[in-house]
Design a protein around this motif. Sequence first.
Motif, mmCIF file in Angstrom:
data_model
loop_
_atom_site.group_PDB
_atom_site.id
_atom_site.type_symbol
_atom_site.label_atom_id
_atom_site.label_comp_id
_atom_site.label_asym_id
_atom_site.label_seq_id
_atom_site.Cartn_x
_atom_site.Cartn_y
_atom_site.Cartn_z
ATOM 1 N N UNK A 152 0.947 -1.220 0.287
ATOM 2 C CA UNK A 152 0.090 0.193 0.000
ATOM 3 C C UNK A 152 0.736 1.287 0.095
ATOM 4 N N UNK A 153 2.237 1.347 0.336
ATOM 5 C CA UNK A 153 2.984 2.363 0.587
ATOM 6 C C UNK A 153 3.354 2.944 -0.988
ATOM 7 N N UNK A 154 3.289 1.747 -1.934
ATOM 8 C CA UNK A 154 3.716 2.220 -3.153
ATOM 9 C C UNK A 154 2.608 1.877 -4.432
ATOM 10 N N UNK A 155 1.453 1.587 -4.029
ATOM 11 C CA UNK A 155 0.292 1.566 -5.010
ATOM 12 C C UNK A 155 0.196 2.673 -5.830
ATOM 13 N N UNK A 156 0.001 3.703 -5.202
ATOM 14 C CA UNK A 156 -0.286 5.106 -5.670
ATOM 15 C C UNK A 156 0.744 5.560 -6.825
ATOM 16 N N UNK A 157 2.097 5.058 -6.908
ATOM 17 C CA UNK A 157 2.992 5.144 -7.586
ATOM 18 C C UNK A 157 2.779 4.207 -8.811
ATOM 19 N N UNK A 158 2.131 3.190 -8.777
ATOM 20 C CA UNK A 158 2.235 2.299 -9.821
ATOM 21 C C UNK A 158 0.901 2.237 -10.894
ATOM 22 N N UNK A 159 1.400 2.259 -12.201
ATOM 23 C CA UNK A 159 0.266 2.119 -13.269
ATOM 24 C C UNK A 159 0.340 0.735 -13.952
ATOM 25 N N UNK A 160 -0.831 -0.087 -13.981
ATOM 26 C CA UNK A 160 -1.006 -0.980 -14.659
ATOM 27 C C UNK A 160 -1.705 -1.395 -16.024
ATOM 28 N N UNK A 175 2.483 -8.055 -14.038
ATOM 29 C CA UNK A 175 1.321 -7.614 -13.054
ATOM 30 C C UNK A 175 0.439 -6.568 -13.959
ATOM 31 N N UNK A 176 -0.931 -7.037 -13.954
ATOM 32 C CA UNK A 176 -1.975 -6.708 -14.668
ATOM 33 C C UNK A 176 -2.874 -5.865 -14.086
ATOM 34 N N UNK A 177 -2.828 -6.000 -12.702
ATOM 35 C CA UNK A 177 -4.150 -5.283 -12.132
ATOM 36 C C UNK A 177 -3.691 -5.243 -10.616
ATOM 37 N N UNK A 178 -4.281 -4.159 -10.078
ATOM 38 C CA UNK A 178 -4.302 -4.194 -8.321
ATOM 39 C C UNK A 178 -5.097 -3.222 -7.952
ATOM 40 N N UNK A 179 -6.174 -3.804 -7.226
ATOM 41 C CA UNK A 179 -7.140 -2.855 -6.663
ATOM 42 C C UNK A 179 -6.677 -1.592 -5.882
ATOM 43 N N UNK A 180 -7.419 -0.590 -5.775
ATOM 44 C CA UNK A 180 -7.024 0.629 -5.185
ATOM 45 C C UNK A 180 -6.711 0.500 -3.667
ATOM 46 N N UNK A 217 -3.366 -8.962 2.355
ATOM 47 C CA UNK A 217 -4.261 -8.705 3.423
ATOM 48 C C UNK A 217 -5.529 -8.277 3.101
ATOM 49 N N UNK A 218 -5.504 -7.234 2.107
ATOM 50 C CA UNK A 218 -6.729 -6.898 1.565
ATOM 51 C C UNK A 218 -6.730 -6.589 0.205
ATOM 52 N N UNK A 219 -7.740 -6.374 -0.525
ATOM 53 C CA UNK A 219 -7.570 -6.251 -1.946
ATOM 54 C C UNK A 219 -7.652 -7.431 -2.918
ATOM 55 N N UNK A 220 -7.463 -6.965 -4.040
ATOM 56 C CA UNK A 220 -7.253 -8.168 -5.175
ATOM 57 C C UNK A 220 -6.196 -7.702 -6.275
#
Length: 275
Positions: free
Chosen positions: A15-23, A70-75, A39-42
């Motif tokens: 979660x610390x890096x999710x906002x910087x990642x584009x899929x 890596x094709x998808x990561x939920x917000x 632990x949460x999300x998909x």
Amino acid sequence: MQGQSGNLFHINRIEDFRKYMQFPLLPHRKTVLDFIFLTQGTMRRNKGLNSYEFSAYTFFFLPAYQISTDTFMSEDIQGFYCHFDQDMLKTSLVQPDISKEFPFLQFNSHPLVQISAEAMEPVLNILNRLENEFKHKRTDKLDLVVLYLLTLFTELKRYVRPEETITENAALRISQLYKNALTQHIYAKQKVSDYADILNITPNHLNKCVKAATGQSAHDLLDEMLLLEAKVLLKQSDLNISEIAYKIGKEDQSSFGKFFKLKTGFTPKQYRVLD
């Protein structure tokens, strides 16, 4: 982390890096083994030619040198990403080939391990300890990290099903064996007949099984694997385009360029400079 140990071991919160990642992320290959625990999300992640979607309470293991996308990561994603050099685990406590002890570390194993709610507390305790070692840069000596990793894998071993590969349907089983063989032999063997020989079946039977299981021909899957390798070589190697064409069995740069553009919409040069 600094120095050589930084290449050997790393862990962070997703979660610390999710906002910087584009899929989707581009296909890539690492020289270290990695795992993701949610632990949460998909998330949706490819291992070679296989795609997997997974969510909370699930580990995804990716051996070194496997191609991943890596094709998808939920917000709302939460969890851990960790990578380590598998040679770290060669201790007197386990057999030399650690993948025999923990089958989810094997190159062609099923990558997912789902744990129970009861296992969350001990698993998170170990992951938090690993994170603490990393954050405080106490990794010049990796003995404790190794013990934590081995403890984690021993905990997970009880959740590994006897054999995750599909066996109830012959076409599905043969198709998976074919995909596994492609990931291992693609540079040396670039004809469907080569893989039929490996699997001890006729090319016609192989094609029928793959078609029934995937809707694609055996040649289609071969092309997909060649394309994955080409993408990784374009982004992660210093080989020129002619050399890459040769490695994936194309006669010359022109035929490789036509093949690549037909499959991706980009020329090899255009793909190489994509962010």
